[in-house]
Scaffold this active site. Structure first.
Site, mmCIF file in Angstrom:
data_model
loop_
_atom_site.group_PDB
_atom_site.id
_atom_site.type_symbol
_atom_site.label_atom_id
_atom_site.label_comp_id
_atom_site.label_asym_id
_atom_site.label_seq_id
_atom_site.Cartn_x
_atom_site.Cartn_y
_atom_site.Cartn_z
ATOM 1 N N ASP A 156 -10.209 -19.114 -14.232
ATOM 2 C CA ASP A 156 -11.624 -19.626 -14.360
ATOM 3 C C ASP A 156 -11.596 -20.261 -15.660
ATOM 4 O O ASP A 156 -10.864 -20.550 -16.475
ATOM 5 C CB ASP A 156 -12.473 -18.372 -13.981
ATOM 6 C CG ASP A 156 -12.454 -17.358 -15.481
ATOM 7 O OD1 ASP A 156 -11.674 -17.645 -16.462
ATOM 8 O OD2 ASP A 156 -13.337 -16.342 -15.432
ATOM 9 N N GLY B 276 -14.098 -19.709 -18.069
ATOM 10 C CA GLY B 276 -14.592 -18.971 -19.128
ATOM 11 C C GLY B 276 -16.289 -19.076 -19.088
ATOM 12 O O GLY B 276 -16.719 -18.351 -19.732
ATOM 13 N N ASP C 262 -11.848 -14.382 -4.735
ATOM 14 C CA ASP C 262 -11.652 -13.376 -5.823
ATOM 15 C C ASP C 262 -12.768 -12.425 -6.064
ATOM 16 O O ASP C 262 -13.957 -12.858 -5.758
ATOM 17 C CB ASP C 262 -11.359 -14.120 -7.310
ATOM 18 C CG ASP C 262 -12.656 -14.735 -7.762
ATOM 19 O OD1 ASP C 262 -13.335 -15.261 -7.399
ATOM 20 O OD2 ASP C 262 -13.049 -13.536 -8.771
ATOM 21 N N CYS D 51 -2.391 1.701 8.137
ATOM 22 C CA CYS D 51 -1.905 1.031 7.064
ATOM 23 C C CYS D 51 -0.617 1.294 6.738
ATOM 24 O O CYS D 51 -0.222 2.280 6.586
ATOM 25 C CB CYS D 51 -2.958 1.202 5.772
ATOM 26 S SG CYS D 51 -2.379 0.220 4.426
ATOM 27 N N CYS E 6 0.961 0.472 3.586
ATOM 28 C CA CYS E 6 1.341 0.500 1.978
ATOM 29 C C CYS E 6 1.790 1.786 1.587
ATOM 30 O O CYS E 6 1.958 2.711 2.444
ATOM 31 C CB CYS E 6 -0.003 0.359 1.392
ATOM 32 S SG CYS E 6 -1.393 1.586 0.991
ATOM 33 N N CYS F 53 -0.344 5.016 1.950
ATOM 34 C CA CYS F 53 -0.923 5.393 2.970
ATOM 35 C C CYS F 53 0.497 6.166 3.480
ATOM 36 O O CYS F 53 0.353 7.000 4.605
ATOM 37 C CB CYS F 53 -1.521 4.401 3.917
ATOM 38 S SG CYS F 53 -3.136 4.106 3.491
ATOM 39 N N HIS G 185 -3.432 0.544 -2.289
ATOM 40 C CA HIS G 185 -3.991 0.751 -0.927
ATOM 41 C C HIS G 185 -5.128 -0.390 -0.785
ATOM 42 O O HIS G 185 -5.095 -1.030 0.176
ATOM 43 C CB HIS G 185 -4.540 1.914 -0.501
ATOM 44 C CG HIS G 185 -5.353 1.971 0.912
ATOM 45 N ND1 HIS G 185 -4.931 1.821 1.842
ATOM 46 C CD2 HIS G 185 -6.800 1.804 1.009
ATOM 47 C CE1 HIS G 185 -5.635 1.483 3.021
ATOM 48 N NE2 HIS G 185 -6.969 1.449 2.491
#
Lengths: 349, 349
Positions: free
Chosen positions: B60, B62, B239, B277, B279, B282, B308
Site C-alpha cells: 500500500d 502508507g 486484502d 478442509c 490443510c 484440519c 487453517h
C-alpha cells in the site's frame, strides 16, 4: 527431548519437530493433569493421539512442578497435597496416583514421584528426603506392576536418583533404585543452582552404579556444553527448555557461540544465523530479517528461532552419537566445547 | 492477499504461505518505512529478498495508516506530515516519495497515495478530498513514469477510487483515474463502518467505469460473504487481516459457518475444525486439542488457526475462480453464501 509442557512444544508444529529430528518429546504431568485434564486426554485415546505426535513421549511425574509451588503444597509420607496455581483447587499426588495418571496419558516413559531436593540442603534433610523418594519409587514400581497399559502398547518406568550434592546419599539412592529395578534411571535434583563442576561430579558419582545397558537421563539440563560434559560422563538423555525458551528471547545457538539476534550489529547482516546449519530458518532467512522480526515483535521470529535452536541441539546430539560410534568422542568433544564456550558465557537457564 | 504488515504474515511461515496457496501477499509501506526502514530493505535487495518470499507482493502507499494517526498528522496539497506512532519523530509522505519508497521496497504492485475518506463524511468534504486524491494519483503516475525499477523487474501502479458513499463522486473518481491510466484500480474507502449494502452498491457504481481487462481490487475487505458478493460485482482482488487476526482470536472459518474454538462444547470434540478442509491443521488436529491450545495460551494455537483460516480463504477464492470459469458462479455463490451466513453473524472486523 524438546519440552512440550502443556502438550505443545512452544512455537513449533509437530511436523516441524519431526523435521528438526526430534525422536522423543517431554510432557508435564502436572500441567496436563490440570489442563485439559487427564480424562479428556484419555477420551482422546492418550496423549499421542490428543496432540498428534506418533513418536515416543516421556512424562515427568508432576513432582518437580508440585514441589516448586512452595507455599501451596504439603509433603507427607502418603504423598503431596497441593493447590493448583490456576484456581487454588486442592489436589493430591501419591506415587500410585502419578503412575495411574501416566497410564492414562499413555506416555512411553513414565517417571516415578520423587522429591527434587532443594539446593542448598543440609545433609540430614537430603538423607531423609531421599529415603522417602526411594520408598515412593518402590510404591511406584508396585503400582506400575499391578496395573496395565490402556492403549495396547507397553510403557516404561524410570527411577530418579536424588541426594542433593552429597556423594554418599547419591550412591545410596542409585543402589536402592537399581535394587528395586527400573527400565532406566534419571539423575534428578541437579541444575538447580549448584556450580556446573558440582553437577558433573555428582554425575560421576552415580554413573558407575547405574546399569550400562539401560538409559541414564539427566533431568532439566542444559547448555550445549553441559550436554557434552554429561555425555562424556555416561548420560544418554536430556530435557531442557533452554533451546526453546532462549530462542523466544532472541538467543540463537550456533556452532561458533550463541548470538542475541536483537544486537544492532545484525541490522544489515544478511548471512544466516548459523551458516553451517541446514534448518529451514538458516536456509531461508538472514540475521537482519530475524532481528527485524524480534524488533517488531512478530510471532514468526519465535517460530524461526525455535526451529533453529532445536535443530542445533538435535544436530549436536546426533554428532555426539556418531562420534561415540566412531570412537572419536573425546577429541570431537574437546574441539566442540572450545567452539561453544563463547556461547555458554551468555546463556542463562 | 494475506496481510504481511511488517514483512511477516503473522504467525505463519513463508513456506506455509506457499502451502496454503497464497499467490501474492501485502506489505504495509508505513510500517516497513519506519521499521526496519527503507534503506535496510534496499540494501537487502528489496522486500522479496529481505523477507524470503519470491512470489508477488503488493504494497500500500502508507496513506491509510498515516490518516489513521488522526492527531499525529497534517494533510496539505503537497503531502501529509505525520509523527511516528513509535517515537513521535516527524515524517512527510508525498505522492512522489511513496512511489520512491515502493521502488525501493520493490513491490510488484505499488499503490498511489490517497486519502481514505473517513466515514461518515459530508459530500462537500468527500468531493474536495477525492479531488486531491485524483491530483495525487496523477503526481504518482508522473513519478512512476519518470523513475525506474531498481531490481531488474518491472513494477505496476494501481490507482485508488475514493468518494465515500456518494455515487457521483465515486463516478468522477473512477473516470478521472481511468483517464490518467493505471495498471489496475482499487476501490478504497469502503469497509470503514458503512453498512454492507452500501459497500456493495458503491462497488456497483464503480465497476462499469473500470476497464474489464484490468484488475479491480477492493481494499481491506472482508468476510467470506463480503468477498463473494464483491466477486459477483466484478472485483478480482482483496486484502484483509480477518483470516489471520480472527484466527489468533480462536475464530475458525469453516465451510459451514465460523466457530470459536474456545467454546466449551469443543472440549471433547475430536473432529477437525473443518472436516472438508485439506490443510495441515484440519488433517492433523482436533477441535479439542485446538481448544486446549487456546485455553493454555500456546503459540501453536495461533499458528494452526492461521494456517487453517488462510487455507479456507484461499480455497474459497479458488472455488470462485473455478465456478466463474465454468459459468456456474451465480448458483455456487448462492449456495455458498447460505452455508456461510451463520459465520458472518459472529464475525467482526
Amino acid at each position: 527431548m524438546p519440552v512440550g509442557t502443556q502438550g505443545s512444544v512452544k512455537a513449533i508444529e509437530q511436523r516441524e519437530l519431526n523435521e528438526v529430528g526430534a525422536q522423543i518429546i517431554l510432557g508435564n504431568t502436572y500441567h496436563l493433569y490440570l489442563r485439559p485434564g487427564t480424562e479428556i486426554i484419555q477420551t482422546a485415546g492418550g496423549l499421542h493421539r490428543f496432540i498428534g505426535w506418533n513418536k515416543p513421549i516421556l512424562t515427568d511425574s508432576g513432582g518437580y512442578q508440585v514441589f516448586s509451588l512452595n507455599e501451596l503444597r504439603e509433603i507427607e509420607e502418603e504423598g503431596v497435597t497441593f493447590k493448583s496455581h490456576l484456581d487454588g483447587s486442592s489436589h493430591v499426588f501419591t506415587p500410585e496416583s502419578v503412575v495411574q495418571i501416566q497410564r492414562q496419558l499413555g506416555s512411553d516413559i513414565m517417571m516415578v514421584l520423587d522429591e527434587c531436593t532443594p539446593y542448598p540442603s543440609e545433609p540430614e534433610y537430603a538423607k531423609l528426603s531421599n529415603a522417602m523418594t526411594v520408598r515412593w519409587a518402590e510404591r511406584c514400581k508396585n503400582a506400575f506392576e499391578s496395573g496395565a497399559e490402556l492403549y495396547g502398547y507397553s510403557q516404561s518406568l524410570f527411577g530418579i536418583v536424588q541426594g542433593s550434592i552429597f556423594p554418599e546419599i547419591r550412591r545410596q539412592s542409585a543402589q536402592a533404585l537399581v535394587k528395586i529395578g527400573f527400565d532406566g534411571y534419571a539423575i534428578g535434583g541437579l541444575a538447580v543452582g549448584e556450580p556446573a563442576d558440582v553437577m558433573y561430579s555428582m554425575i560421576e558419582v552415580c554413573e558407575p552404579l547405574l546399569p550400562a545397558d539401560q538409559p541414564r537421563y539427566l533431568m532439566g539440563v542444559g547448555t550445549p556444553v553441559n550436554l557434552l560434559e554429561a555425555v562424556a560422563r555416561g548420560v544418554d538423555m536430556f530435557d531442557c527448555v533452554l533451546p526453546t525458551r532462549n530462542g523466544r528471547n532472541a538467543n540463537f545457538f550456533t556452532r561458533s557461540g550463541s548470538i542475541n539476534i536483537r544486537n544492532a550489529k545484525y541490522k544489515t547482516d544478511f548471512t544466516p544465523p548459523d551458516p553451517e546449519c541446514s534448518c529451514y530458518t538458516c536456509g531461508s532467512f538472514s540475521r537482519a530479517y530475524l532481528r527485524h522480526l524480534f524488533q517488531v515483535k512478530e510471532i514468526l521470529g519465535l517460530q524461526l528461532a525455535t526451529i533453529h535452536n532445536l535443530s542445533f541441539y538435535l544436530w549436536l546430539m546426533r554428532e555426539a552419537r556418531a562420534a561415540i560410534k566412531e570412537r572419536r568422542f573425546g577429541e570431537w568433544k574437546m574441539k566442540m566445547v572450545s567452539q561453544l564456550c563463547a556461547e555458554d558465557k551468555v546463556v542463562e537457564i
